[in-house]
Design an enzyme around this catalytic site. Sequence first.
Site, short mmCIF file in Angstrom:
data_model
loop_
_atom_site.label_atom_id
_atom_site.label_comp_id
_atom_site.label_asym_id
_atom_site.label_seq_id
_atom_site.Cartn_x
_atom_site.Cartn_y
_atom_site.Cartn_z
N ARG A 64 0.79 -1.25 0.00
CA ARG A 64 0.00 0.00 0.00
C ARG A 64 0.82 1.29 0.00
O ARG A 64 0.24 2.38 0.11
CB ARG A 64 -0.94 0.04 1.22
N ASP A 307 -0.96 -13.30 -0.19
CA ASP A 307 -1.78 -12.28 -0.85
C ASP A 307 -2.22 -11.24 0.19
O ASP A 307 -3.38 -10.83 0.26
CB ASP A 307 -2.99 -12.88 -1.56
#
Length: 430
Positions: A64, A307
């Site tokens: 992110r 993930d």
Amino acid sequence: MEYTRVCNAILNGTAGTLLLHEGLVQEFIPGGIPVESTPGRDLEFDARNCHLLPSLIDIHVHLRDPGQEYKEDIASGLAAAASGGFGRVLAMANTDPVNDNAGITGYMLQKGREHHPHGPFLHPVGALTRGLKGKDLAPLAELAQAGCRAFSNDGLPVQDNELFRRAVEYASDLDLKVIDHCEDSFLSVGGVMNEGRMSDYLGLKGIPDVAESLQVSRDILLAAYLNIPIHLAHISCASSVELIYQAKQKSIPISAETCPHYLHWSEELVGGYNTLARVNPPLRTRDDVLALRQAVREKVIDAVASDHAPHADFEKEVPFAGAPNGISGLDTCLSLVLDLVRENVLTLQDVIRLMATSPGELFRLPVCSFAPGDPADFILVDLEKKWVPSPETMLSKGTNTPCLGQTLQGRVMVHFIGGVPVINRLLSQP
């Protein structure tokens, strides 16, 4: 000579002492050396019958950063990786701005070095297309030179087959792999969970498993035609497993990963509109879970990746259809996979293969084999240690996982990278 001594550790079923010197493995001594206070500058760790595993490699994470640091940043993401036993992570390109140029790649690498100089190590995955828009190829050579380890359009799969072919060929010329998110976005448009009985019951639009397996078929056919390896991300369903099995029988250069959530949880977890269970690809049926368990055991699936997709709490605390996809997985991945060892689905050697050896081979990353001279990158795992994922025990900013508040078993007690203990949940003495 100054040594670090890891005593009472278990390597391949044998208890002993591991000697380290200047960041390298020196020797494993079966039976070991008694833990004792000794003069000099040696450092001793009483491993308390913990198991020695190589430092793990996660080939699929979302950090992110840049752009959404309120969900996660590189510092917190790598801290969670260290805590979960991962010494190296491949960070996907769907940042903001997208990692489609050398400047973003350099920023990610520099921030990783600043916050974690001893590791874990971040390996950026460059965008396959500019802005992940699927229209024009990103400058792959520039990204490779800047330090990208692979390329992917993860999250926004490329639908243009001719463009995807050119991307695979170009990446191969750079001696790098394409990691493909296998999804036909026309079949999955508007879907929020697996298409089937449960989606009908909940009144939610579903995503059929053929949306994944159709793209798996495309990638297999291209890999066979071009004779170029393609790596398939987060496989979730039995129909994809069958296609991958058939491809490997024909020696087509395909590799694949799945994730702990597809090995544990089915669409039933969405019951009650549980947004912590919303992920893409979606949780499938119990039959799919069983097929994936067989696939990881029989080496049809090459690797298990987290993930890792962290989100802020407020983003998940909305109606199901409005919640973002993703499960935070770096902190919990190993514990969930170790559950499969206790269930006799996998062995500890399978875990090492799926989470260290095979990922290292696929992306040419070093893995400690505990031979003399190997980098001292390893973890000490207490298979019996119980812990509860919570904001206090997870180092990721994202606590969006279905196992939040549940008791897990199996915990990394110490994580050495280059002989440096970057995580230490044991007492040490000089």
